[in-house]
Write a protein that holds these residues in place. Structure first.
Motif, PDB file in Angstrom:
ATOM      1  N   LYS A 212      -6.254 -34.981 -17.537  1.00  0.00           N
ATOM      2  CA  LYS A 212      -6.380 -34.917 -16.083  1.00  0.00           C
ATOM      3  C   LYS A 212      -7.831 -35.187 -15.680  1.00  0.00           C
ATOM      4  O   LYS A 212      -8.759 -34.844 -16.409  1.00  0.00           O
ATOM      5  N   GLU A 213      -8.003 -35.791 -14.505  1.00  0.00           N
ATOM      6  CA  GLU A 213      -9.360 -36.031 -14.028  1.00  0.00           C
ATOM      7  C   GLU A 213     -10.043 -34.693 -13.745  1.00  0.00           C
ATOM      8  O   GLU A 213      -9.473 -33.830 -13.078  1.00  0.00           O
ATOM      9  N   SER A 214     -11.230 -34.543 -14.290  1.00  0.00           N
ATOM     10  CA  SER A 214     -11.967 -33.293 -14.156  1.00  0.00           C
ATOM     11  C   SER A 214     -13.351 -33.578 -13.603  1.00  0.00           C
ATOM     12  O   SER A 214     -13.915 -34.649 -13.805  1.00  0.00           O
ATOM     13  N   GLU A 215     -13.907 -32.600 -12.901  1.00  0.00           N
ATOM     14  CA  GLU A 215     -15.240 -32.737 -12.324  1.00  0.00           C
ATOM     15  C   GLU A 215     -16.246 -31.965 -13.167  1.00  0.00           C
ATOM     16  O   GLU A 215     -16.055 -30.783 -13.466  1.00  0.00           O
ATOM     17  N   LEU A 216     -17.312 -32.649 -13.554  1.00  0.00           N
ATOM     18  CA  LEU A 216     -18.403 -32.036 -14.306  1.00  0.00           C
ATOM     19  C   LEU A 216     -19.679 -32.148 -13.488  1.00  0.00           C
ATOM     20  O   LEU A 216     -19.997 -33.229 -12.976  1.00  0.00           O
ATOM     21  N   THR A 217     -20.403 -31.050 -13.373  1.00  0.00           N
ATOM     22  CA  THR A 217     -21.638 -31.046 -12.599  1.00  0.00           C
ATOM     23  C   THR A 217     -22.795 -30.605 -13.475  1.00  0.00           C
ATOM     24  O   THR A 217     -22.753 -29.526 -14.084  1.00  0.00           O
ATOM     25  N   PHE A 218     -23.817 -31.438 -13.549  1.00  0.00           N
ATOM     26  CA  PHE A 218     -25.039 -31.124 -14.275  1.00  0.00           C
ATOM     27  C   PHE A 218     -26.132 -30.783 -13.264  1.00  0.00           C
ATOM     28  O   PHE A 218     -26.298 -31.487 -12.258  1.00  0.00           O
ATOM     29  N   SER A 219     -26.858 -29.717 -13.529  1.00  0.00           N
ATOM     30  CA  SER A 219     -27.981 -29.312 -12.675  1.00  0.00           C
ATOM     31  C   SER A 219     -29.249 -29.361 -13.508  1.00  0.00           C
ATOM     32  O   SER A 219     -29.294 -28.816 -14.617  1.00  0.00           O
ATOM     33  N   ILE A 220     -30.285 -30.002 -12.966  1.00  0.00           N
ATOM     34  CA  ILE A 220     -31.504 -30.247 -13.727  1.00  0.00           C
ATOM     35  C   ILE A 220     -32.662 -29.459 -13.129  1.00  0.00           C
ATOM     36  O   ILE A 220     -32.944 -29.551 -11.932  1.00  0.00           O
ATOM     37  N   ASN A 221     -33.294 -28.650 -13.971  1.00  0.00           N
ATOM     38  CA  ASN A 221     -34.471 -27.879 -13.589  1.00  0.00           C
ATOM     39  C   ASN A 221     -35.615 -28.208 -14.534  1.00  0.00           C
ATOM     40  O   ASN A 221     -35.396 -28.572 -15.695  1.00  0.00           O
ATOM     41  N   ARG A 222     -36.830 -28.048 -14.017  1.00  0.00           N
ATOM     42  CA  ARG A 222     -38.008 -28.233 -14.858  1.00  0.00           C
ATOM     43  C   ARG A 222     -39.013 -27.136 -14.526  1.00  0.00           C
ATOM     44  O   ARG A 222     -39.359 -26.954 -13.358  1.00  0.00           O
ATOM     45  N   GLY A 223     -39.426 -26.415 -15.541  1.00  0.00           N
ATOM     46  CA  GLY A 223     -40.351 -25.326 -15.316  1.00  0.00           C
ATOM     47  C   GLY A 223     -39.800 -24.254 -14.399  1.00  0.00           C
ATOM     48  O   GLY A 223     -40.540 -23.602 -13.665  1.00  0.00           O
ATOM     49  N   GLY A 224     -38.488 -24.087 -14.420  1.00  0.00           N
ATOM     50  CA  GLY A 224     -37.853 -23.070 -13.593  1.00  0.00           C
ATOM     51  C   GLY A 224     -37.587 -23.498 -12.163  1.00  0.00           C
ATOM     52  O   GLY A 224     -37.084 -22.707 -11.360  1.00  0.00           O
ATOM     53  N   LYS A 225     -37.882 -24.752 -11.813  1.00  0.00           N
ATOM     54  CA  LYS A 225     -37.668 -25.248 -10.450  1.00  0.00           C
ATOM     55  C   LYS A 225     -36.687 -26.419 -10.457  1.00  0.00           C
ATOM     56  O   LYS A 225     -36.708 -27.252 -11.369  1.00  0.00           O
TER      57      LYS A 225
END
Length: 333
Positions: A212-225
């Motif tokens: 089934k089509e699924s949604e994947l979300t990546f969140s990118i932080n650097r140095g805690g921000k």
């Protein structure tokens, strides 16, 4: 220890093993006692250091709909992936050369550009270590080439992702090449919802279900921000390659949002993708920030009923972690 460091240590250990093996062979040639010693012959597959891969289960080379999965065949629709050679040495810079043979048996010279390139080349060892996403150049004869260094011995998989001119769809063809030296496998990382490297923390969220089509979300932080100034890379803010453990069935996914020069993205990148079957997958996310393309790697176990192993991080780091230098990562672009 990261898989990148483990791969390099394995290559070093393999070189030492070969050196000691050569010394022992010379010793047995002159020592009748050593020469008379006999040992049990290795089981089938062990003579290559365990390089044999378990075959995928019957029918697993197809998706739930019965279609052939990308990357498992060297030929499709009359087109064939043809490396100039399939034998290489580890740690030695060489020229990786190949052609795409067309239905007429001649090298293809005309392509339809996809994601700003005529062809995308993925190189990864069969234990899913040493991932590289690179873009070779093509000469007038239709031969593709790129300088490349295989970092360790073993069987490596090459994927060519392209669209020939005149064909209404992209193709992903795969073939194996052999790199000399003792093969020391690098285990897959345990499933986790965060990958930290070079001061970046990338988190993954989603509930993929097989078929089934699924949604994947990546969140990118650097140095805690949160990173809010991602740069366009190949017409998008991120590119995702997913490889199924065992047979390396290939999924190349791009986010719906296009990105052009001057645009800024982040911290989230969302993909809609379909994992063809239940199983374990390695996910490789490419994104560009501060003028460099970077790769985050995840292991995901996908079930048929929403049972997955994307483990959310209990706490996101608030300071840049101490990680190996970029030269230690196996990823390339």
């Amino acid at each position: 220890m990261s898989r990148a460091v483990a791969l390099r240590l394995g290559a070093f250990a393999g070189a030492l093993a070969l050196a000691f093996g050569a010394a022992f062979a010379i010793g047995t040639a002159v020592d009748p006692i050593a020469a008379a010693d006999t040992t049990t012959a290795p089981a089938h597959g062990e003579e290559m250091g365990g390089m044999e891969e378990p075959a995928a289960g019957h029918g697993e080379e197809h998706s739930e709909s019965g279609e052939q999965l990308p990357g498992l065949a060297v030929s499709e629709a009359g087109y064939t992936f043809s490396p100039t050679t399939t034998f290489y040495q580890p740690g030695k810079k060489t020229e990786l050369r190949f052609t795409i043979q067309g239905p007429d048996g001649k090298p293809v010279k005309e392509y339809t550009e996809t994601h700003e390139k005529d062809l995308h080349l993925i190189v990864v060892r069969r234990d899913l270590s040493g991932f590289h996403h690179v873009h070779p150049t093509r000469d007038a004869s239709g031969t593709w080439s790129i300088p490349f260094t295989f970092t360790a011995g073993g069987t490596w998989r090459l994927f060519a992702d392209f669209q020939p001119a005149g064909l209404d769809r992209t193709l992903t063809l795969g073939t194996d090449v052999n790199v000399s030296g003792l093969y020391i496998p690098v285990p897959l990382s345990e499933p986790a919802g965060i990958y930290s490297f070079d001061g970046y923390d990338v988190t993954l969220a989603g509930d993929p279900v097989a078929g089934k089509e699924s949604e994947l979300t990546f969140s990118i932080n650097r140095g805690g921000k949160p990173v809010t100034d991602l740069q366009p890379y190949l017409g998008a803010f991120g590119h995702l390659v997913s490889l199924r453990s065992g047979d390396l069935a290939y999924l190349h996914t791009h986010p719906a949002q296009e990105a052009t020069a001057g645009m800024k993205g982040g911290p989230k990148i969302t993909f809609a993708t379909t994992f063809p079957t239940a199983g374990t997958y390695s996910l490789f996310l490419d994104f560009q920030h501060a003028g460099a393309v970077r790769t985050a790697e995840f292991t995901v176990k996908v079930g048929t009923d929403g049972t997955t192993a994307i483990v959310p991080p209990t706490k996101l780091p608030t300071a840049a972690p101490s990680t190996p230098g970029h030269e230690e990562t196996p990823h390339g672009h």
